[in-house]
Design a protein around this motif. Structure first.
Motif, PDB file in Angstrom:
ATOM      1  N   MET A  92      35.156  25.327  24.415  1.00 53.99           N
ATOM      2  CA  MET A  92      35.528  26.366  23.451  1.00 53.99           C
ATOM      3  C   MET A  92      36.509  25.820  22.415  1.00 53.99           C
ATOM      4  O   MET A  92      36.522  26.247  21.269  1.00 53.99           O
ATOM      5  N   GLY A  93      37.344  24.915  22.830  1.00 54.09           N
ATOM      6  CA  GLY A  93      38.228  24.196  21.917  1.00 54.09           C
ATOM      7  C   GLY A  93      37.967  22.713  22.084  1.00 54.09           C
ATOM      8  O   GLY A  93      37.970  22.211  23.206  1.00 54.09           O
ATOM      9  N   ARG A 117      31.344  26.881  16.538  1.00 55.76           N
ATOM     10  CA  ARG A 117      30.465  27.115  17.685  1.00 55.76           C
ATOM     11  C   ARG A 117      29.077  27.625  17.291  1.00 55.76           C
ATOM     12  O   ARG A 117      28.066  27.115  17.756  1.00 55.76           O
ATOM     13  N   ARG A 118      29.007  28.653  16.467  1.00 56.17           N
ATOM     14  CA  ARG A 118      27.703  29.204  16.110  1.00 56.17           C
ATOM     15  C   ARG A 118      26.823  28.190  15.396  1.00 56.17           C
ATOM     16  O   ARG A 118      25.634  28.064  15.731  1.00 56.17           O
ATOM     17  N   ASP A 122      23.198  27.062  16.960  1.00 56.86           N
ATOM     18  CA  ASP A 122      21.982  27.278  16.176  1.00 56.86           C
ATOM     19  C   ASP A 122      21.170  25.997  16.004  1.00 56.86           C
ATOM     20  O   ASP A 122      19.943  26.057  15.828  1.00 56.86           O
ATOM     21  N   LEU A 123      21.830  24.850  16.042  1.00 54.70           N
ATOM     22  CA  LEU A 123      21.127  23.572  15.908  1.00 54.70           C
ATOM     23  C   LEU A 123      20.613  23.031  17.233  1.00 54.70           C
ATOM     24  O   LEU A 123      20.047  21.933  17.276  1.00 54.70           O
ATOM     25  N   MET A 124      20.795  23.796  18.309  1.00 54.67           N
ATOM     26  CA  MET A 124      20.292  23.380  19.626  1.00 54.67           C
ATOM     27  C   MET A 124      19.447  24.500  20.248  1.00 54.67           C
ATOM     28  O   MET A 124      19.759  25.010  21.332  1.00 54.67           O
ATOM     29  N   PRO A 125      18.356  24.890  19.597  1.00 54.53           N
ATOM     30  CA  PRO A 125      17.550  26.009  20.101  1.00 54.53           C
ATOM     31  C   PRO A 125      16.810  25.693  21.391  1.00 54.53           C
ATOM     32  O   PRO A 125      16.272  26.602  22.024  1.00 54.53           O
ATOM     33  N   GLY A 139      33.688  34.894  27.808  1.00 50.10           N
ATOM     34  CA  GLY A 139      33.838  35.901  26.777  1.00 50.10           C
ATOM     35  C   GLY A 139      32.886  35.670  25.622  1.00 50.10           C
ATOM     36  O   GLY A 139      32.316  36.618  25.068  1.00 50.10           O
ATOM     37  N   TRP A 140      32.678  34.420  25.242  1.00 51.13           N
ATOM     38  CA  TRP A 140      31.824  34.089  24.100  1.00 51.13           C
ATOM     39  C   TRP A 140      30.341  34.193  24.467  1.00 51.13           C
ATOM     40  O   TRP A 140      29.544  34.746  23.700  1.00 51.13           O
TER      41      TRP A 140
END
Length: 206
Positions: A92-93, A117-118, A122-125, A139-140
């Protein structure tokens, strides 16, 4: 979206200095060293918290006692774990956040996940399974589906796994030895969750 796109984004992350230059709050107490393993091939994502002191010193994720325990949980040897065709590793960090007055690691920096993160996800579908380690990752990746406590979330792993079709999500406690007491109080983690986890890992590694 190509491997080159992911390589460019990863290079940007490794050059990131957001937390060192934070003007409003507490700047990072040391030179940033983002630690990330992105992959266009891995089907499993390890979503952890943040690097610790040893990982910060070496630049190698989970290169510590927590990593030894995590590899044992997954049932994978060192060489399989560090093969980017097998696992992507996105905490996460990305940088070691420093320590509190008692010597414990601080929480992951808040600047990191909203910025990076997003776009990475998105580049690892191709990711099929997320191992959400610790409160911040849960949480995420789980959101409203998590419990009031980490223990409650991990105990509810079957429902969480079933409610996310792609990627599936399995919540885990942090493999830190500080959590040994929790593991002793919750023997179902070893007898029920870990066999399922090992089976899911082996299925996706082939």
């Amino acid at each position: 979206m190509t491997a080159n796109d992911l390589d460019r984004l990863t290079a940007q992350i490794r050059a990131c200095r957001l937390c060192a230059e934070e003007p409003r709050g507490r700047p990072l107490p040391h030179e940033p060293r983002p630690v990330v393993v992105a992959s266009t091939r891995a089907r499993i994502l390890i979503a952890g918290q943040a690097p610790g002191t040893k990982v910060h010193a070496t630049g190698i994720p989970f290169n510590d006692a927590s990593g030894d325990r995590l590899r044992d949980w997954l049932g994978v040897p060192h060489e399989e774990f560090y093969d980017p065709a097998n696992f992507a590793i996105l905490p996460m960090g990305f940088c070691f956040p420093g320590q509190d007055a008692k010597g414990g690691d601080l929480p992951p920096r808040r600047e990191c996940a909203p910025r990076w993160r997003r776009p990475l996800i998105d580049l690892m579908p191709q990711i099929e399974l997320v191992l959400a380690i610790g409160l911040y990752s849960q949480g995420w990746h789980i959101g409203a589906g998590r419990g009031a406590t980490l223990g409650e979330t991990v105990m509810n792993w079957r429902t969480i796994y079933a409610s996310n079709e792609r990627p599936r999500v399995i919540p885990l406690p942090h493999p830190s030895w500080r959590n040994s007491g929790w593991l002793k109080k919750n023997p179902w983690f070893e007898t029920e969750l870990l066999p399922f986890l090992k089976s899911e890992i082996r299925h996706r590694l082939g």
